[in-house]
Design a protein around this motif. Structure first.
Motif, PDB file in Angstrom:
ATOM      1  N   LEU A  72      91.566  86.825  39.359  1.00 50.27           N
ATOM      2  CA  LEU A  72      92.354  85.603  39.234  1.00 50.27           C
ATOM      3  C   LEU A  72      93.849  85.894  39.368  1.00 50.27           C
ATOM      4  CD1 LEU A  72      92.337  82.569  38.686  1.00 50.27           C
ATOM      5  CD2 LEU A  72      92.482  83.091  36.262  1.00 50.27           C
ATOM      6  N   ASN A  73      94.294  87.023  38.778  1.00 57.23           N
ATOM      7  CA  ASN A  73      95.707  87.394  38.891  1.00 57.23           C
ATOM      8  C   ASN A  73      96.097  87.634  40.344  1.00 57.23           C
ATOM      9  OD1 ASN A  73      96.251  87.211  36.191  1.00 57.23           O
ATOM     10  ND2 ASN A  73      95.853  89.374  35.786  1.00 57.23           N
ATOM     11  N   LEU A  74      95.216  88.278  41.093  1.00 55.06           N
ATOM     12  CA  LEU A  74      95.497  88.553  42.496  1.00 55.06           C
ATOM     13  C   LEU A  74      95.618  87.251  43.280  1.00 55.06           C
ATOM     14  CD1 LEU A  74      95.862  90.581  44.776  1.00 55.06           C
ATOM     15  CD2 LEU A  74      93.380  90.597  45.043  1.00 55.06           C
ATOM     16  N   LEU A  75      94.732  86.312  43.041  1.00 55.82           N
ATOM     17  CA  LEU A  75      94.799  85.011  43.723  1.00 55.82           C
ATOM     18  C   LEU A  75      96.075  84.262  43.350  1.00 55.82           C
ATOM     19  CD1 LEU A  75      91.100  83.788  43.490  1.00 55.82           C
ATOM     20  CD2 LEU A  75      92.321  84.579  45.518  1.00 55.82           C
ATOM     21  N   LEU A  76      96.448  84.333  42.074  1.00 55.23           N
ATOM     22  CA  LEU A  76      97.682  83.689  41.626  1.00 55.23           C
ATOM     23  C   LEU A  76      98.897  84.305  42.323  1.00 55.23           C
ATOM     24  CD1 LEU A  76      99.038  81.651  39.726  1.00 55.23           C
ATOM     25  CD2 LEU A  76      99.137  83.468  38.026  1.00 55.23           C
ATOM     26  N   MET A  77      98.932  85.626  42.396  1.00 53.59           N
ATOM     27  CA  MET A  77     100.054  86.301  43.059  1.00 53.59           C
ATOM     28  C   MET A  77     100.097  85.975  44.550  1.00 53.59           C
ATOM     29  SD  MET A  77     100.488  89.998  41.243  1.00 53.59           S
ATOM     30  CE  MET A  77      98.780  90.447  40.989  1.00 53.59           C
ATOM     31  N   MET A  78      98.937  85.892  45.183  1.00 50.87           N
ATOM     32  CA  MET A  78      98.896  85.553  46.597  1.00 50.87           C
ATOM     33  C   MET A  78      99.374  84.111  46.819  1.00 50.87           C
ATOM     34  SD  MET A  78      97.893  88.179  48.323  1.00 50.87           S
ATOM     35  CE  MET A  78      97.194  87.595  49.845  1.00 50.87           C
ATOM     36  N   GLY A  79      99.038  83.209  45.909  1.00 44.49           N
ATOM     37  CA  GLY A  79      99.515  81.835  45.992  1.00 44.49           C
ATOM     38  C   GLY A  79     101.027  81.745  45.838  1.00 44.49           C
TER      39      GLY A  79
END
Length: 99
Positions: free
Chosen positions: A2-9
């Motif tokens: 989830l953190n990776l997706l948030l950072m990519m967003g």
């Protein structure tokens, strides 16, 4: 994950906003803007180096490595372009003094 997706967003949003803002900058302000992007890229390099000081997954190491390479490319290229632009102004000042 989830953190990776948030950072990519956040990265995608920053990319879009940055592109829209920079595309509207007049040509006279490009040299100061280059200096500012060099500073931002230096912060990106520091953040990626800090990322490598903690235990990370393979994907985080890959993203950190890509961040270091691209930010370093931006810093070196930005300084080279800024140096070339400043040399153009210095040659113009020297020619004006001779006249």
């Amino acid at each position: 994950m989830l953190n990776l997706l948030l950072m990519m967003g956040v990265f995608a949003a920053a990319f879009i906003v940055g592109y829209l803002l920079i595309s509207k900058v007049p040509a006279l302000l490009h040299t100061p803007l280059m200096s500012m992007t060099n500073a931002i890229s230096a912060v990106t390099i520091l953040g990626a180096v800090i990322l490598f000081s903690f235990p990370t997954t393979v994907s985080e190491k890959i993203f950190g490595g890509v961040a270091i390479v691209t930010a370093t490319f931006n810093v070196v290229g930005g300084f080279a372009i800024t140096d070339r632009m400043l040399k153009l102004f210095k040659e113009k000042e020297i020619k004006e003094k001779k006249l």
